[in-house]
Design an enzyme around this catalytic site. Structure first.
Site, PDB file in Angstrom:
ATOM      1  N   ASP A  51     -12.267   2.102  19.627  1.00  0.00           N
ATOM      2  CA  ASP A  51     -11.410   1.979  18.715  1.00  0.00           C
ATOM      3  C   ASP A  51     -12.311   1.994  17.180  1.00  0.00           C
ATOM      4  OD1 ASP A  51      -9.460   0.819  20.476  1.00  0.00           O
ATOM      5  OD2 ASP A  51      -9.946  -1.326  19.620  1.00  0.00           O
ATOM      6  N   TYR A 109     -19.836  -4.158  27.794  1.00  0.00           N
ATOM      7  CA  TYR A 109     -19.486  -4.193  26.215  1.00  0.00           C
ATOM      8  C   TYR A 109     -20.377  -5.315  25.744  1.00  0.00           C
ATOM      9  CZ  TYR A 109     -16.167  -0.722  25.483  1.00  0.00           C
ATOM     10  OH  TYR A 109     -15.301   0.500  25.406  1.00  0.00           O
TER      11      TYR A 109
END
Length: 241
Positions: A51, A109
């Protein structure tokens, strides 16, 4: 000749990894423009999309080289001179059928935050959350482990054939006032990690119950759609084979 590259980037100045019609400020666009300046007219394919404002320390991409580019160290140096806030860490030759996205087996992540406001030198790279109960956070994270339908844990807008993902491992670690949350999975939906982080932190602060978290994970009731701030999120590692 297909090559595999491991890159890192500071996402704070970019509107995400994927190319967009509305802006040139994306990681993909910046890299492809640098490649074109070196007479390499190949699109890049990433292992996953990040993002706007999200960073990477281990993003993997692939692209194809013309025959005259056979010195990969020289190529890396040239790309790193041309790019801002993006660094090529390693470039290697790959099989012609190597695919950075479809070949990836696991993705890791890392989310980083503090419980007091980061300094002006950290605020683009570390998030902030109020004081919380670490034991409740660990319990909440463990709920996400396993294979689930994450239909209530992602933002719409990305076409995918299934919302089922398998999370292999979650972790929480605190070091010197920095808090780290880890998710390792076979894949993630759009903004899934940020939504899971925020939901887990709601549980850790007693604002969301374990029962409510399980209800949302079972796609029964949507209790929260908030996203964790993007500054603390890093695509850390891609595992193949």
């Amino acid at each position: 000749m297909r090559v595999k590259a491991i890159i890192s980037y500071d996402g704070s100045q970019y509107q995400g990894f994927q190319k967009q019609k509305s802006t040139k400020m994306t990681i993909s666009t910046a890299i492809e423009e640098a490649l074109v300046s070196l007479q390499i007219n190949s699109p890049i394919v990433g292992s996953g999309r990040t993002d706007a404002g999200v960073h990477a320390t281990g993003q993997v991409i692939h692209f194809d080289l013309p025959d005259f580019w056979n010195d990969l160290e020289k190529l890396k140096r040239n790309l790193n001179r041309k790019l801002t806030d993006i660094a090529f860490k390693h470039i290697s030759f790959a099989a012609n059928d190597f695919h950075a996205r479809f070949g990836a087996k696991k993705r890791l992540y890392r989310y980083v935050f503090k419980t007091h406001k980061p300094s002006v030198f950290e605020q683009k790279y570390i998030s902030y959350y109020d004081a919380f109960d670490p034991s409740l956070l660990i319990k909440a994270l463990k709920i996400f482990e396993g294979k689930h339908d994450f239909n209530f844990f992602h933002k719409t807008g990305t076409i995918t054939h299934t919302t089922i993902r398998e999370i292999y491992r979650t972790d929480y670690v605190e070091r010197n006032g920095y808090h780290f949350i880890y998710f390792q999975a076979n894949g993630f939906l759009r903004s899934q990690v940020r939504m899971m982080v925020d939901a887990a932190m709601l549980c850790a602060r007693g604002e969301l119950s374990e029962i409510q978290l399980r209800e949302q994970l079972k796609c029964q009731t949507k209790h929260t759609t908030k996203l964790a701030p993007p500054e603390g999120l890093y695509l850390a590692k891609i595992i193949y084979g």
